[in-house]
Design a protein around this motif. Sequence first.
Motif, mmCIF file in Angstrom:
data_model
loop_
_atom_site.group_PDB
_atom_site.id
_atom_site.type_symbol
_atom_site.label_atom_id
_atom_site.label_comp_id
_atom_site.label_asym_id
_atom_site.label_seq_id
_atom_site.Cartn_x
_atom_site.Cartn_y
_atom_site.Cartn_z
ATOM 1 N N THR A 195 55.394 50.320 47.038
ATOM 2 C CA THR A 195 55.260 51.469 46.149
ATOM 3 C C THR A 195 54.943 50.990 44.740
ATOM 4 O O THR A 195 55.711 50.225 44.148
ATOM 5 C CB THR A 195 56.556 52.299 46.128
ATOM 6 N N GLY A 196 53.802 51.420 44.212
ATOM 7 C CA GLY A 196 53.391 51.010 42.878
ATOM 8 C C GLY A 196 54.126 51.793 41.801
ATOM 9 O O GLY A 196 54.833 52.767 42.088
ATOM 10 N N THR A 197 53.951 51.388 40.564
ATOM 11 C CA THR A 197 54.605 52.078 39.459
ATOM 12 C C THR A 197 54.083 53.500 39.304
ATOM 13 O O THR A 197 54.746 54.355 38.715
ATOM 14 C CB THR A 197 54.402 51.308 38.135
ATOM 15 N N SER A 198 52.896 53.769 39.838
ATOM 16 C CA SER A 198 52.333 55.120 39.793
ATOM 17 C C SER A 198 53.049 56.054 40.768
ATOM 18 O O SER A 198 52.842 57.266 40.736
ATOM 19 C CB SER A 198 50.841 55.077 40.133
ATOM 20 N N GLY A 199 53.878 55.466 41.657
ATOM 21 C CA GLY A 199 54.608 56.262 42.638
ATOM 22 C C GLY A 199 53.944 56.339 43.995
ATOM 23 O O GLY A 199 54.534 56.803 44.961
ATOM 24 N N GLY A 200 52.707 55.858 44.099
ATOM 25 C CA GLY A 200 52.001 55.902 45.366
ATOM 26 C C GLY A 200 52.339 54.720 46.257
ATOM 27 O O GLY A 200 52.590 53.615 45.764
ATOM 28 N N VAL A 201 52.360 54.955 47.569
ATOM 29 C CA VAL A 201 52.567 53.874 48.533
ATOM 30 C C VAL A 201 51.202 53.280 48.853
ATOM 31 O O VAL A 201 50.334 53.946 49.412
ATOM 32 C CB VAL A 201 53.254 54.387 49.818
ATOM 33 N N GLY A 223 51.662 47.391 39.235
ATOM 34 C CA GLY A 223 53.045 46.981 39.018
ATOM 35 C C GLY A 223 53.672 46.190 40.147
ATOM 36 O O GLY A 223 54.824 45.744 40.030
ATOM 37 N N LEU A 224 52.955 46.006 41.248
ATOM 38 C CA LEU A 224 53.489 45.209 42.356
ATOM 39 C C LEU A 224 53.422 43.729 41.989
ATOM 40 O O LEU A 224 52.376 43.231 41.582
ATOM 41 C CB LEU A 224 52.668 45.447 43.636
ATOM 42 N N LEU A 284 43.302 50.113 50.533
ATOM 43 C CA LEU A 284 43.723 50.847 49.342
ATOM 44 C C LEU A 284 44.545 49.984 48.388
ATOM 45 O O LEU A 284 44.695 50.317 47.209
ATOM 46 C CB LEU A 284 44.539 52.079 49.738
ATOM 47 N N LEU A 285 45.101 48.896 48.891
ATOM 48 C CA LEU A 285 45.865 47.956 48.064
ATOM 49 C C LEU A 285 44.881 47.115 47.252
ATOM 50 O O LEU A 285 44.522 45.989 47.614
ATOM 51 C CB LEU A 285 46.749 47.075 48.953
ATOM 52 N N HIS A 286 44.427 47.692 46.130
ATOM 53 C CA HIS A 286 43.303 47.137 45.377
ATOM 54 C C HIS A 286 43.352 47.736 43.965
ATOM 55 O O HIS A 286 43.835 48.865 43.788
ATOM 56 C CB HIS A 286 41.997 47.515 46.087
ATOM 57 N N PRO A 287 42.881 47.020 42.945
ATOM 58 C CA PRO A 287 42.958 47.543 41.569
ATOM 59 C C PRO A 287 42.388 48.945 41.403
ATOM 60 O O PRO A 287 42.897 49.733 40.611
ATOM 61 C CB PRO A 287 42.152 46.516 40.763
ATOM 62 N N ARG A 288 41.330 49.262 42.133
ATOM 63 C CA ARG A 288 40.747 50.607 42.046
ATOM 64 C C ARG A 288 40.844 51.358 43.369
ATOM 65 O O ARG A 288 40.098 52.300 43.622
ATOM 66 C CB ARG A 288 39.283 50.515 41.565
ATOM 67 N N GLY A 289 41.764 50.910 44.224
ATOM 68 C CA GLY A 289 41.998 51.606 45.481
ATOM 69 C C GLY A 289 40.836 51.555 46.442
ATOM 70 O O GLY A 289 40.635 52.475 47.240
ATOM 71 N N GLU A 303 61.351 37.939 42.481
ATOM 72 C CA GLU A 303 62.521 37.633 43.299
ATOM 73 C C GLU A 303 62.960 38.841 44.112
ATOM 74 O O GLU A 303 63.413 38.698 45.252
ATOM 75 C CB GLU A 303 63.672 37.141 42.418
ATOM 76 N N LEU A 304 62.814 40.049 43.550
ATOM 77 C CA LEU A 304 63.170 41.267 44.282
ATOM 78 C C LEU A 304 62.294 41.421 45.512
ATOM 79 O O LEU A 304 62.776 41.736 46.605
ATOM 80 C CB LEU A 304 63.027 42.485 43.374
ATOM 81 N N HIS A 305 60.991 41.175 45.343
ATOM 82 C CA HIS A 305 60.056 41.267 46.471
ATOM 83 C C HIS A 305 60.410 40.237 47.540
ATOM 84 O O HIS A 305 60.437 40.548 48.739
ATOM 85 C CB HIS A 305 58.628 41.049 45.971
ATOM 86 N N LYS A 306 60.712 39.030 47.112
ATOM 87 C CA LYS A 306 61.072 37.971 48.068
ATOM 88 C C LYS A 306 62.376 38.311 48.796
ATOM 89 O O LYS A 306 62.506 38.037 49.993
ATOM 90 C CB LYS A 306 61.200 36.631 47.343
#
Length: 233
Positions: A169-175, A145-146, A113-118, A150-153
């Motif tokens: 968690t993407g900017t859309s709010g979904g995990v 938005g992922l 699901l971690l994909h541009p179109r899920g 530096e925050l991720h690191k």
Amino acid sequence: TREQAQLKASVVEEDTEEWQRDSSFAGLERVGGVDLSYVKGDDTNACASLVVLSYPALEVLYEDYRMVAVSAPYLAGFLAFREVPFLVEALQRLEQEKPELKPQVLLVDGNGLLHPRGFGVACHLGVLTDLPCIGVAKNLLQVDGLVKDELHKEQIRSLQRGGDSFPLTGTSGGVLGMVSCRDYDNSSKPVYVSVGHRVCLETALRLVKSCCRYRIPEPIRQVRQQGAEEGKG
């Protein structure tokens, strides 16, 4: 894009098997790993690889490595159309030759699901084979938005113990997946786990962790290692 959307409608993002609901995965006996690894410097010749390991011992029960000619062009976001047919063929050969060794779940070297179109390669393969599938990637696919900023690191550095994890968690709010770190040989490099098909994210993460002796879960580590050797040959 239409075909991808049609296939995506069939993705099941929840557990469907009894063994998935058991805390120790009682009933799970065979875990598969698949990968398509290209010959260095050549994007048309590749090794399509499938291994099946026993569970929980993680001993190799079956191996299939075959050199293939990849003819479909590479298009970002549509890699599965280029690679999945060869992985489906490997699974079909297994069903014909050793049906008793058919894996109960597949770990896929790539995303779900971690994909541009899920709908990454783990989803695509899962829908076509109707097998539970989990995507396991070494690098973060920067979607929704992922970003590997530096925050991720810093979040990765905060994973203190092997097996610690945090959600993506993407900017859309979904995990979209989980970041998991196995502290091995002083390496804090994570893996990115996402749902492929017929498994929930919590179960996917638990299973990946239980299959790790090193950073990469054993089914994928084995299939990549052997596939790379075949490709050299």
